[in-house]
Design a protein around this motif. Structure first.
Motif, PDB file in Angstrom:
ATOM      1  N   MET A  33     -13.710 -20.862  51.605  1.00 36.49           N
ATOM      2  CA  MET A  33     -14.825 -20.021  52.086  1.00 36.49           C
ATOM      3  C   MET A  33     -14.588 -18.769  51.974  1.00 36.49           C
ATOM      4  O   MET A  33     -15.363 -17.874  52.126  1.00 36.49           O
ATOM      5  N   GLY A  34     -13.170 -18.281  51.753  1.00 37.49           N
ATOM      6  CA  GLY A  34     -12.942 -16.732  51.515  1.00 37.49           C
ATOM      7  C   GLY A  34     -13.369 -16.271  52.928  1.00 37.49           C
ATOM      8  O   GLY A  34     -12.672 -16.828  53.940  1.00 37.49           O
ATOM      9  N   ARG A  35     -13.645 -15.000  53.082  1.00 33.92           N
ATOM     10  CA  ARG A  35     -14.012 -14.165  54.238  1.00 33.92           C
ATOM     11  C   ARG A  35     -14.848 -14.934  55.290  1.00 33.92           C
ATOM     12  O   ARG A  35     -15.053 -14.000  56.311  1.00 33.92           O
ATOM     13  N   THR A  36     -15.608 -15.603  54.810  1.00 35.52           N
ATOM     14  CA  THR A  36     -16.645 -16.313  55.826  1.00 35.52           C
ATOM     15  C   THR A  36     -15.861 -17.408  56.471  1.00 35.52           C
ATOM     16  O   THR A  36     -16.638 -17.925  57.263  1.00 35.52           O
ATOM     17  N   GLN A  37     -14.716 -17.860  56.287  1.00 32.31           N
ATOM     18  CA  GLN A  37     -14.257 -18.963  57.154  1.00 32.31           C
ATOM     19  C   GLN A  37     -13.833 -18.594  58.406  1.00 32.31           C
ATOM     20  O   GLN A  37     -12.698 -17.894  58.684  1.00 32.31           O
ATOM     21  N   ASN A  38     -14.642 -18.715  59.605  1.00 26.71           N
ATOM     22  CA  ASN A  38     -14.283 -18.259  60.967  1.00 26.71           C
ATOM     23  C   ASN A  38     -14.179 -19.290  61.804  1.00 26.71           C
ATOM     24  O   ASN A  38     -13.934 -19.307  63.008  1.00 26.71           O
ATOM     25  N   ALA A  39     -13.985 -20.704  61.410  1.00 26.38           N
ATOM     26  CA  ALA A  39     -13.889 -21.883  62.362  1.00 26.38           C
ATOM     27  C   ALA A  39     -13.076 -22.939  61.163  1.00 26.38           C
ATOM     28  O   ALA A  39     -13.552 -22.950  60.137  1.00 26.38           O
ATOM     29  N   VAL A  40     -12.151 -23.736  61.788  1.00 25.99           N
ATOM     30  CA  VAL A  40     -11.448 -24.770  61.163  1.00 25.99           C
ATOM     31  C   VAL A  40     -11.120 -25.772  62.055  1.00 25.99           C
ATOM     32  O   VAL A  40     -10.740 -25.481  63.014  1.00 25.99           O
ATOM     33  N   ALA A  41     -11.141 -27.094  61.840  1.00 26.11           N
ATOM     34  CA  ALA A  41     -10.688 -28.341  62.208  1.00 26.11           C
ATOM     35  C   ALA A  41      -9.237 -28.711  61.408  1.00 26.11           C
ATOM     36  O   ALA A  41      -9.375 -28.934  60.281  1.00 26.11           O
TER      37      ALA A  41
END
Length: 116
Positions: A80-88
């Motif tokens: 998601m590029g610079r919009t990736q602000n959470a991940v499991a």
């Protein structure tokens, strides 16, 4: 079951041009599942030229995971590029958080890492 919750802050400031600050978190043993977030908690900008572009972005840049053989997978860039602000991440080995700023911006980001 939740095993731990860690919180960190990173900050970045720049006058002219761009600057990136990152925080690299390493998890030493396989079997740790992680849910991680990063969010901007403060942004100040100082106007020097009215049409100067300014920005601050906090995101998760990449991560690695432990494979079934106990070896690290290659880094996984986010999709998601610079919009990736959470991940499991299952069997997380490491995770890199970034804070980018541009042109007279001072910013702080909050990082949260939940291990379960």
């Amino acid at each position: 079951m939740l095993q731990s919750v860690d919180g960190f802050w990173i900050s970045a400031s720049v006058f002219t041009g761009t600057f990136s600050n990152s925080y690299f978190h390493f998890i030493g043993s396989p079997g740790q599942n992680v849910y991680a977030t990063i969010s901007l908690s403060g942004v100040d900008h100082y106007s020097t030229e009215p049409d100067m572009e300014r920005h601050a972005t906090a995101y998760i840049a990449r991560w690695t995971a432990w494979g079934p053989d106990g070896k690290l997978f290659a880094p996984s860039p986010n999709s998601m590029g610079r919009t990736q602000n959470a991940v499991a991440i299952r069997d997380c080995a490491s995770i890199e958080f970034r804070l980018d700023v541009e042109n007279w911006v001072v910013a702080t980001a909050q990082i949260n890492i939940f291990q379960f």
